[in-house]
Design an enzyme around this catalytic site. Structure first.
Site, PDB file in Angstrom:
ATOM      1  N   CYS A 137      -5.926  -7.207   5.267  1.00 59.36           N
ATOM      2  CA  CYS A 137      -7.096  -6.670   5.315  1.00 59.36           C
ATOM      3  C   CYS A 137      -8.033  -7.023   4.459  1.00 59.36           C
ATOM      4  CB  CYS A 137      -6.884  -5.098   5.390  1.00 59.36           C
ATOM      5  SG  CYS A 137      -5.484  -4.609   5.582  1.00 59.36           S
ATOM      6  N   HIS A 156     -32.762   8.750  14.599  1.00 57.00           N
ATOM      7  CA  HIS A 156     -33.252   7.597  15.312  1.00 57.00           C
ATOM      8  C   HIS A 156     -33.956   6.643  14.357  1.00 57.00           C
ATOM      9  CE1 HIS A 156     -35.231   5.508  18.875  1.00 57.00           C
ATOM     10  NE2 HIS A 156     -36.378   5.806  18.212  1.00 57.00           N
ATOM     11  N   ARG A 207      -4.066  -6.088  24.303  1.00 53.05           N
ATOM     12  CA  ARG A 207      -3.320  -4.954  24.840  1.00 53.05           C
ATOM     13  C   ARG A 207      -3.439  -3.830  24.122  1.00 53.05           C
ATOM     14  NH1 ARG A 207       2.385  -4.792  25.866  1.00 53.05           N
ATOM     15  NH2 ARG A 207       2.618  -6.888  24.888  1.00 53.05           N
ATOM     16  N   TYR A 253      -4.693  -8.543  17.160  1.00 48.44           N
ATOM     17  CA  TYR A 253      -5.772  -8.212  16.046  1.00 48.44           C
ATOM     18  C   TYR A 253      -5.907  -9.542  15.186  1.00 48.44           C
ATOM     19  CZ  TYR A 253      -5.138  -3.262  16.056  1.00 48.44           C
ATOM     20  OH  TYR A 253      -4.983  -1.658  16.109  1.00 48.44           O
ATOM     21  N   ILE A 254      -5.099 -10.093  14.660  1.00 53.35           N
ATOM     22  CA  ILE A 254      -5.260 -11.114  13.808  1.00 53.35           C
ATOM     23  C   ILE A 254      -5.845 -12.563  14.489  1.00 53.35           C
ATOM     24  CG2 ILE A 254      -3.992 -12.951  12.523  1.00 53.35           C
ATOM     25  CD1 ILE A 254      -1.998 -10.866  11.783  1.00 53.35           C
ATOM     26  N   GLY A 302       2.148 -11.185  16.292  1.00 51.82           N
ATOM     27  CA  GLY A 302       2.886 -10.049  15.958  1.00 51.82           C
ATOM     28  C   GLY A 302       3.682 -10.275  14.567  1.00 51.82           C
ATOM     29  N   GLU A 318      -9.534 -11.827  15.226  1.00 51.30           N
ATOM     30  CA  GLU A 318     -10.217 -11.574  14.136  1.00 51.30           C
ATOM     31  C   GLU A 318     -10.535 -13.124  13.427  1.00 51.30           C
ATOM     32  OE1 GLU A 318      -8.295  -8.921  11.621  1.00 51.30           O
ATOM     33  OE2 GLU A 318      -9.196  -6.999  12.520  1.00 51.30           O
ATOM     34  N   GLY A 344      -2.907 -12.920  21.107  1.00 55.41           N
ATOM     35  CA  GLY A 344      -4.338 -12.373  21.639  1.00 55.41           C
ATOM     36  C   GLY A 344      -4.482 -11.048  21.032  1.00 55.41           C
ATOM     37  N   THR A 346       0.678  -6.961   1.705  1.00 53.14           N
ATOM     38  CA  THR A 346       0.093  -7.605   2.576  1.00 53.14           C
ATOM     39  C   THR A 346      -1.608  -7.313   2.587  1.00 53.14           C
ATOM     40  OG1 THR A 346       1.865  -7.645   4.080  1.00 53.14           O
ATOM     41  CG2 THR A 346      -0.110  -7.974   5.004  1.00 53.14           C
ATOM     42  N   CYS A 347      -1.798  -6.138   2.732  1.00 58.25           N
ATOM     43  CA  CYS A 347      -3.412  -5.474   3.080  1.00 58.25           C
ATOM     44  C   CYS A 347      -4.226  -6.179   1.868  1.00 58.25           C
ATOM     45  CB  CYS A 347      -3.316  -4.412   2.940  1.00 58.25           C
ATOM     46  SG  CYS A 347      -5.135  -3.524   3.335  1.00 58.25           S
ATOM     47  N   ASP A 387       4.921  -0.561   7.338  1.00 57.53           N
ATOM     48  CA  ASP A 387       5.562  -1.344   8.578  1.00 57.53           C
ATOM     49  C   ASP A 387       6.942  -1.545   8.840  1.00 57.53           C
ATOM     50  OD1 ASP A 387       2.481  -1.733   8.835  1.00 57.53           O
ATOM     51  OD2 ASP A 387       2.380  -3.714   8.286  1.00 57.53           O
ATOM     52  N   LYS A 409      -9.259 -10.745   4.565  1.00 56.31           N
ATOM     53  CA  LYS A 409      -9.796 -11.146   5.658  1.00 56.31           C
ATOM     54  C   LYS A 409     -11.083 -10.449   5.925  1.00 56.31           C
ATOM     55  CE  LYS A 409      -9.881  -8.031   8.388  1.00 56.31           C
ATOM     56  NZ  LYS A 409      -8.651  -7.673   9.169  1.00 56.31           N
ATOM     57  N   SER A 465       0.652  -1.215   0.008  1.00 56.77           N
ATOM     58  CA  SER A 465      -0.010  -0.047   0.034  1.00 56.77           C
ATOM     59  C   SER A 465       0.857   1.218   0.021  1.00 56.77           C
ATOM     60  CB  SER A 465      -0.734  -0.030   1.185  1.00 56.77           C
ATOM     61  OG  SER A 465      -1.713  -1.023   1.171  1.00 56.77           O
ATOM     62  N   ALA A 524      -9.501  -0.297  14.387  1.00 51.05           N
ATOM     63  CA  ALA A 524     -10.578  -1.395  14.266  1.00 51.05           C
ATOM     64  C   ALA A 524      -9.969  -3.009  14.501  1.00 51.05           C
ATOM     65  CB  ALA A 524     -11.817  -1.247  13.433  1.00 51.05           C
ATOM     66  N   GLU A 554     -26.779   6.791  17.446  1.00 44.24           N
ATOM     67  CA  GLU A 554     -27.398   7.735  18.046  1.00 44.24           C
ATOM     68  C   GLU A 554     -26.896   7.790  19.497  1.00 44.24           C
ATOM     69  OE1 GLU A 554     -31.572   7.553  18.778  1.00 44.24           O
ATOM     70  OE2 GLU A 554     -31.738   5.641  18.297  1.00 44.24           O
TER      71      GLU A 554
HETATM   72  P1  NDP Z   1      -0.470  -7.969  17.743  1.00 45.26           P
HETATM   73  O1  NDP Z   1       0.417  -7.007  17.896  1.00 45.26           O
HETATM   74  O2  NDP Z   1      -1.947  -7.370  17.515  1.00 45.26           O
HETATM   75  O3  NDP Z   1      -0.684  -9.182  18.860  1.00 45.26           O
HETATM   76  C1  NDP Z   1       0.239  -9.858  19.297  1.00 45.26           C
HETATM   77  C2  NDP Z   1      -0.034 -10.801  20.138  1.00 45.26           C
HETATM   78  O4  NDP Z   1       0.885 -11.713  20.413  1.00 45.26           O
HETATM   79  C3  NDP Z   1      -0.372 -10.174  21.575  1.00 45.26           C
HETATM   80  O5  NDP Z   1      -1.312 -10.799  22.074  1.00 45.26           O
HETATM   81  C4  NDP Z   1       0.709 -10.641  22.351  1.00 45.26           C
HETATM   82  O6  NDP Z   1       0.657 -10.842  23.679  1.00 45.26           O
HETATM   83  C5  NDP Z   1       1.280 -11.947  21.673  1.00 45.26           C
HETATM   84  N1  NDP Z   1       2.898 -12.121  21.503  1.00 45.26           N
HETATM   85  C6  NDP Z   1       3.791 -11.031  21.126  1.00 45.26           C
HETATM   86  N2  NDP Z   1       4.839 -11.688  20.995  1.00 45.26           N
HETATM   87  C7  NDP Z   1       4.810 -12.864  21.304  1.00 45.26           C
HETATM   88  C8  NDP Z   1       5.888 -14.022  21.560  1.00 45.26           C
HETATM   89  N3  NDP Z   1       6.897 -13.807  21.353  1.00 45.26           N
HETATM   90  N4  NDP Z   1       5.268 -15.431  21.890  1.00 45.26           N
HETATM   91  C9  NDP Z   1       4.031 -15.378  21.987  1.00 45.26           C
HETATM   92  N5  NDP Z   1       2.984 -14.411  22.072  1.00 45.26           N
HETATM   93  C10 NDP Z   1       3.453 -13.360  21.876  1.00 45.26           C
HETATM   94  O7  NDP Z   1      -0.134  -8.762  16.489  1.00 45.26           O
HETATM   95  P2  NDP Z   1      -1.005  -9.692  15.189  1.00 45.26           P
HETATM   96  O8  NDP Z   1       0.046 -10.517  14.662  1.00 45.26           O
HETATM   97  O9  NDP Z   1      -2.291  -9.679  15.729  1.00 45.26           O
HETATM   98  O10 NDP Z   1      -1.160  -8.268  14.176  1.00 45.26           O
HETATM   99  C11 NDP Z   1       0.130  -7.656  13.928  1.00 45.26           C
HETATM  100  C12 NDP Z   1      -0.259  -6.332  13.744  1.00 45.26           C
HETATM  101  O11 NDP Z   1      -0.999  -6.186  12.206  1.00 45.26           O
HETATM  102  C13 NDP Z   1      -1.245  -5.463  14.473  1.00 45.26           C
HETATM  103  O12 NDP Z   1      -0.504  -4.926  15.560  1.00 45.26           O
HETATM  104  C14 NDP Z   1      -1.541  -4.432  13.609  1.00 45.26           C
HETATM  105  O13 NDP Z   1      -1.078  -3.409  13.651  1.00 45.26           O
HETATM  106  C15 NDP Z   1      -1.794  -5.012  12.137  1.00 45.26           C
HETATM  107  N6  NDP Z   1      -3.386  -5.706  12.115  1.00 45.26           N
HETATM  108  C16 NDP Z   1      -4.290  -4.752  12.039  1.00 45.26           C
HETATM  109  C17 NDP Z   1      -5.514  -5.148  11.681  1.00 45.26           C
HETATM  110  C18 NDP Z   1      -6.664  -4.139  11.882  1.00 45.26           C
HETATM  111  O14 NDP Z   1      -6.388  -2.962  11.589  1.00 45.26           O
HETATM  112  N7  NDP Z   1      -7.882  -4.411  11.960  1.00 45.26           N
HETATM  113  C19 NDP Z   1      -5.719  -6.545  11.447  1.00 45.26           C
HETATM  114  C20 NDP Z   1      -4.643  -7.438  11.580  1.00 45.26           C
HETATM  115  C21 NDP Z   1      -3.424  -6.666  11.732  1.00 45.26           C
HETATM  116  P3  NDP Z   1       0.566 -10.000  24.811  1.00 45.26           P
HETATM  117  O15 NDP Z   1       0.343  -8.418  24.145  1.00 45.26           O
HETATM  118  O16 NDP Z   1      -0.601 -10.272  25.865  1.00 45.26           O
HETATM  119  O17 NDP Z   1       1.929  -9.784  25.717  1.00 45.26           O
END
Ligand code: NDP
Length: 448
Positions: A48, A437, A205, A178-179, A263, A182, A176, A42-43, A304, A51, A15, A342, A442
């Site tokens: 995105c 309404h 988080r 975004y991905i 991540g 979703e 836990g 990627t997107c 990114d 997905k 992008s 989002a 609203e």
């Molecule tokens: P995120 O950064 O959203 O979440 C990563 C998760 O993995 C967290 O729950 C974290 O745990 C955990 N984690 C991180 N490192 C480790 C590790 N070494 N071992 C085990 N667990 C780990 O990553 P995603 O992969 O879901 O997405 C990547 C990025 O892509 C997002 O940050 C976002 O910016 C982008 N994205 C955006 C979307 C949107 O706009 N709708 C959709 C998809 C992706 P904890 O935080 O609890 O420590």
């Protein structure tokens, strides 16, 4: 300028890279963009866009069930994964074609090859050619992190998940964020048993606590399972081809698919950045200034790979600002304040500005207004999911500093409301606006 093959060489046609390349070329620059995979990044290709189409596809499971409460005689319905998968991939092909046309129409040369930096003004292609450019822009994005433990090779990432031959019946998702959330929603709606495993004791988080707690509660009610404070020990492939996932603090989890969503790391490995003295941070991201310029005068980076905000619209803005500034004679910088975002979970959540915790830490005195309601469609559908909208207001100025929501169509509603937050409007400005309404939106002008 004639000393170089190109005015601008872009590495990565995602992008951000595509926007920078086409706008720079429109300003008259001679531009090439190298892409090792598919134009769109990627997107468009594996993020995105496909997905969101899966989210739409998955939601029919609930829509069809709800339709019966609205009087429709819905026969037994079955979901056919290959149909949705192939239609989504065909749409990705169509968009890929549009991106290619856009670049061609703007006279950007597309080079289907892996490019690496070979010096401040030099780029090397895998196929052997070396080219020079007055300016190099690195827009290589990020890549899913794959953890290291015995059997990790049996897991897949979001790169592969759109191409599955068969729909898994039991899905374990690592992470836990975004991905993870979703795809938990998507696979659950497709009928899979989903277990989400996270290393900490929370999901998402950084999002507002009350909002993510609501998602957790709704997800658990739907039947998605969660394992918190759990680390992966090993994954064993069973004789029948399925997996046994061993994590700490929980029983082994049988699975047909393990998805890593822990991540995405900036894609700088093997890029040759050291040949030009481009400095990286401890996450491997390219360090840049407000103009996206790296520590090497002639090399810039956007998206990114800089790990500023991993969101497509931000990468696009960075690409636009780069092109305007370097080739359009219209210097400006990206404003990173109040970026809406989002999570397309089920239900989706969206937010802009500060969370309640951030606002309390930063501003001290804040007022918080919430609306916790059951959308009327859910009432008639006998669906007990409640939406939650939350407005954070600076006590002193009455300005709305944060807006966070979870509920049907939350991202659609939040985009418009984000304009008001970005513009610095007050709670009174919201209250002065007459409600539309009946709508869910609203609630935003009726908060007490
Ligand atoms: P995120 O950064 O959203 O979440 C990563 C998760 O993995 C967290 O729950 C974290 O745990 C955990 N984690 C991180 N490192 C480790 C590790 N070494 N071992 C085990 N667990 C780990 O990553 P995603 O992969 O879901 O997405 C990547 C990025 O892509 C997002 O940050 C976002 O910016 C982008 N994205 C955006 C979307 C949107 O706009 N709708 C959709 C998809 C992706 P904890 O935080 O609890 O420590």
């Amino acid at each position: 300028m004639a000393d170089y093959d190109y005015d601008l060489f872009v590495i990565g046609a995602g992008s951000g890279g595509v926007r920078a390349a086409r706008v720079s070329a429109a300003y008259g620059a001679k531009v090439a963009v190298a892409e090792e995979h598919r134009v769109g990044g990627t997107c468009v290709i594996r993020g995105c866009v496909p997905k969101k189409l899966l989210v739409y596809g998955a939601h029919f499971a609930e829509d069809l069930a709800d339709a019966r409460r609205f009087g429709w005689k819905v026969p037994e319905c079955a979901f056919d994964w290959p149909t949705l998968r192939d239609n989504v991939l065909a749409e990705v092909d169509r968009l890929n074609g549009i991106y290619i046309n856009t670049l061609n129409n703007n006279n950007v040369e597309i080079i289907n090859d892996t490019a690496t930096v070979a010096g401040p003004h030099e780029v090397q292609l895998k196929s052997g050619r070396t080219m020079t450019a007055r300016t190099i822009l690195v827009a290589t994005g990020a890549w899913p992190v794959i953890p290291s433990f015995p059997g990790a090779e049996h897991g897949i990432t979001s790169n592969e998940v759109f191409h599955l031959d068969v729909l898994p019946k039991r899905v374990v998702i690592a992470g836990g964020g975004y991905i993870a959330n979703e795809f938990a929603g998507i696979f659950h709606e497709f009928g899979a048993h989903v277990t989400l495993v996270n290393r900490s004791d929370q999901i998402l988080r950084g999002y507002d606590e009350q909002i993510r707690d609501r998602l957790l509660q709704i997800s658990m009610t739907k039947g998605i399972e969660f394992r918190f404070n759990a680390n992966f020990e090993k994954v064993e492939k069973q004789e029948d081809g399925s997996l046994m996932v061993h994590v700490t603090n929980a029983e082994p989890i049988p699975a047909d698919m393990l998805l890593f969503a822990i991540g995405r790391r900036p894609k700088t490995d093997g890029l040759g950045l050291e040949t030009a003295g481009v400095a990286l941070d401890d996450q491997g991201a390219i360090k840049v200034d407000g103009d996206s310029r790296s520590s090497c005068e002639s090399i810039f980076a956007i998206g990114d790979v800089t790990n500023r905000v991993q969101l497509t619209p931000v990468a696009i803005r960075e690409g636009q600002a780069f092109a305007d500034t370097q080739f359009g004679g219209k210097p400006h910088r990206v404003d990173y304040s109040a970026i809406p975002s989002a999570v397309f979970s089920n239900p989706p959540m969206a937010g802009v500005g500060m969370t309640e915790a951030e606002a309390r830490n930063t501003l001290g005195a804040v007022k918080v207004y919430t609306s916790d309601f059951r959308p009327m469609k859910n009432v008639l559908a006998d669906r007990h999911e409640r939406a939650l909208y939350k407005m954070i207001v600076a006590a002193e100025t009455e300005k709305v500093v944060g807006l966070h929501m979870i509920g049907p169509d939350a991202p659609e509603i939040l985009q418009a409301a984000a304009v008001a937050v970005k513009a610095g409007l007050t709670k009174q400005d919201f209250d002065d606006t007459v409600a539309l309404h009946p709508s869910m939106a609203e609630e935003l002008v009726l908060l007490r």
